[in-house]
Design an enzyme around this catalytic site. Structure first.
Site, PDB file in Angstrom:
ATOM      1  N   HIS A  17       0.081  -2.390  -1.020  1.00 44.36           N
ATOM      2  CA  HIS A  17      -0.447  -3.735  -0.740  1.00 44.36           C
ATOM      3  C   HIS A  17      -1.969  -3.694  -0.592  1.00 44.36           C
ATOM      4  CE1 HIS A  17       3.705  -4.621   1.140  1.00 44.36           C
ATOM      5  NE2 HIS A  17       3.603  -5.468   0.142  1.00 44.36           N
ATOM      6  N   LYS A  41      15.219 -12.567   4.241  1.00 46.98           N
ATOM      7  CA  LYS A  41      15.113 -11.129   3.956  1.00 46.98           C
ATOM      8  C   LYS A  41      15.406 -10.263   5.187  1.00 46.98           C
ATOM      9  CE  LYS A  41      12.312 -10.101  -0.037  1.00 46.98           C
ATOM     10  NZ  LYS A  41      11.213  -9.232  -0.494  1.00 46.98           N
ATOM     11  N   ARG A  90       4.488  -3.525 -10.290  1.00 50.15           N
ATOM     12  CA  ARG A  90       4.706  -2.083 -10.301  1.00 50.15           C
ATOM     13  C   ARG A  90       5.466  -1.720 -11.565  1.00 50.15           C
ATOM     14  NH1 ARG A  90       7.062  -2.478  -4.350  1.00 50.15           N
ATOM     15  NH2 ARG A  90       7.574  -4.470  -5.279  1.00 50.15           N
ATOM     16  N   SER A 128       7.837  -1.397   0.637  1.00 52.15           N
ATOM     17  CA  SER A 128       8.072  -1.459   2.084  1.00 52.15           C
ATOM     18  C   SER A 128       9.481  -0.966   2.399  1.00 52.15           C
ATOM     19  CB  SER A 128       7.908  -2.893   2.598  1.00 52.15           C
ATOM     20  OG  SER A 128       6.614  -3.368   2.341  1.00 52.15           O
TER      21      SER A 128
HETATM   22  P1  ADP Z   1       7.808 -10.215  -1.569  1.00 53.72           P
HETATM   23  O1  ADP Z   1       8.951 -10.309  -0.606  1.00 53.72           O
HETATM   24  O2  ADP Z   1       7.140 -11.516  -1.831  1.00 53.72           O
HETATM   25  O3  ADP Z   1       8.099  -9.465  -2.847  1.00 53.72           O
HETATM   26  P2  ADP Z   1       6.325  -7.912  -0.659  1.00 53.72           P
HETATM   27  O4  ADP Z   1       5.637  -7.741   0.644  1.00 53.72           O
HETATM   28  O5  ADP Z   1       7.463  -6.995  -0.946  1.00 53.72           O
HETATM   29  O6  ADP Z   1       6.711  -9.414  -0.740  1.00 53.72           O
HETATM   30  O7  ADP Z   1       5.264  -7.769  -1.806  1.00 53.72           O
HETATM   31  C1  ADP Z   1       4.151  -8.629  -1.890  1.00 53.72           C
HETATM   32  C2  ADP Z   1       3.437  -8.382  -3.190  1.00 53.72           C
HETATM   33  O8  ADP Z   1       2.867  -7.067  -3.159  1.00 53.72           O
HETATM   34  C3  ADP Z   1       4.355  -8.421  -4.405  1.00 53.72           C
HETATM   35  O9  ADP Z   1       3.657  -8.978  -5.486  1.00 53.72           O
HETATM   36  C4  ADP Z   1       4.658  -6.984  -4.664  1.00 53.72           C
HETATM   37  O10 ADP Z   1       4.948  -6.746  -6.027  1.00 53.72           O
HETATM   38  C5  ADP Z   1       3.336  -6.350  -4.272  1.00 53.72           C
HETATM   39  N1  ADP Z   1       3.508  -4.950  -3.914  1.00 53.72           N
HETATM   40  C6  ADP Z   1       4.290  -4.395  -2.965  1.00 53.72           C
HETATM   41  N2  ADP Z   1       4.198  -3.059  -2.960  1.00 53.72           N
HETATM   42  C7  ADP Z   1       3.331  -2.751  -3.950  1.00 53.72           C
HETATM   43  C8  ADP Z   1       2.830  -1.538  -4.510  1.00 53.72           C
HETATM   44  N3  ADP Z   1       3.226  -0.350  -4.072  1.00 53.72           N
HETATM   45  N4  ADP Z   1       1.952  -1.620  -5.510  1.00 53.72           N
HETATM   46  C9  ADP Z   1       1.595  -2.827  -6.004  1.00 53.72           C
HETATM   47  N5  ADP Z   1       2.015  -3.993  -5.559  1.00 53.72           N
HETATM   48  C10 ADP Z   1       2.886  -3.963  -4.553  1.00 53.72           C
END
Ligand code: ADP
Length: 160
Positions: A17, A41, A90, A128
C-alpha cells in the site's frame, strides 16, 4: 490538478500500500487515502484503528491525507471535488474485480477515472490477508509491513 482518492480496506496497511501511495504522490498534488469501513469483509482492525495505522504508516508519503468513509466512493469523489481513484494492480487475479469496480464507478459518476499503478515487483504477491495469516501463525512479517503495523498485529493476535 485535483486530489486523487486512494480507497481500500487497509486491514492493515502493508508495504505494498505504501509503495502505491508513494507512486501516486509523485503524479498527483494531493492523495487522500480513503479507509472504507467495509463491515462485510469483517476486518481484523476497527475502522478507527485502520485509520490510525494508515496515518502512522503513510507519514513519510508527501501530500497524503487519511480519512475514513462509509458511503459510496463516487459520493466521496463528489465531496472532494475529485474524479480520480487510485488502485494498485498486482497479479492478473486483481484484474477482473478491479475492471468491474472501475466500470461500476464510472457508471455511477461519468467523470470518474480509475488509475492503476503497479507496485515494485517484490510487493506483487503481498496482501493484507497474507500478512494476517503469517502473523496469526507466529511468522515473521517484518519485511511486509511498517513496524507500527507489525506491533499492532502481534498485539491483536496475542489477545485473540
Ligand atoms: P480493497 O478491499 O478495496 O481491495 P485493500 O486494502 O485490500 O482494499 O487494497 C486497497 C488497494 O491497494 C487495492 O487497489 C489493492 O489492489 C492495492 N494493494 C493492496 N496490496 C497491494 C500490493 N502489495 N501492491 C500493490 N497494490 C496493493
Amino acid at each position: 490538478m485535483k486530489a486523487a482518492l486512494y480507497p481500500g480496506t487497509f486491514d492493515p496497511v502493508t508495504n505494498g500500500h505504501i509503495d502505491i501511495a508513494v507512486r501516486a504522490s509523485r503524479i498527483f498534488p494531493k492523495v487522500i487515502a480513503v479507509v472504507a469501513e467495509n463491515p462485510a469483509k469483517e476486518p481484523l482492525f476497527s475502522a478507527d484503528e485502520r485509520v490510525e495505522l494508515a496515518k502512522e504508516s503513510f507519514k513519510e508519503v508527501p501530500q497524503i491525507e487519511v480519512i475514513k468513509y462509509s458511503g459510496l466512493l463516487v459520493n466521496c469523489l463528489r465531496e472532494y471535488n475529485a474524479s480520480v481513484l487510485i488502485r494498485g494492480l498486482r497479479a492478473l487475479s486483481d484484474f477482473e474485480y478491479e475492471f468491474q469496480m472501475a466500470f461500476t464507478n464510472r457508471n455511477l459518476l461519468a467523470s470518474c477515472e480509475t488509475v492503476f499503478l503497479m507496485p515494485s515487483a517484490k510487493y506483487t504477491y503481498l496482501s493484507s490477508t497474507m500478512v494476517k495469516q503469517i502473523a496469526q501463525l507466529k511468522g515473521d512479517i517484518t519485511a511486509f509491513v511498517p513496524d507500527c503495523v507489525r506491533l499492532k498485529i502481534e498485539e491483536k493476535y496475542r489477545k485473540i
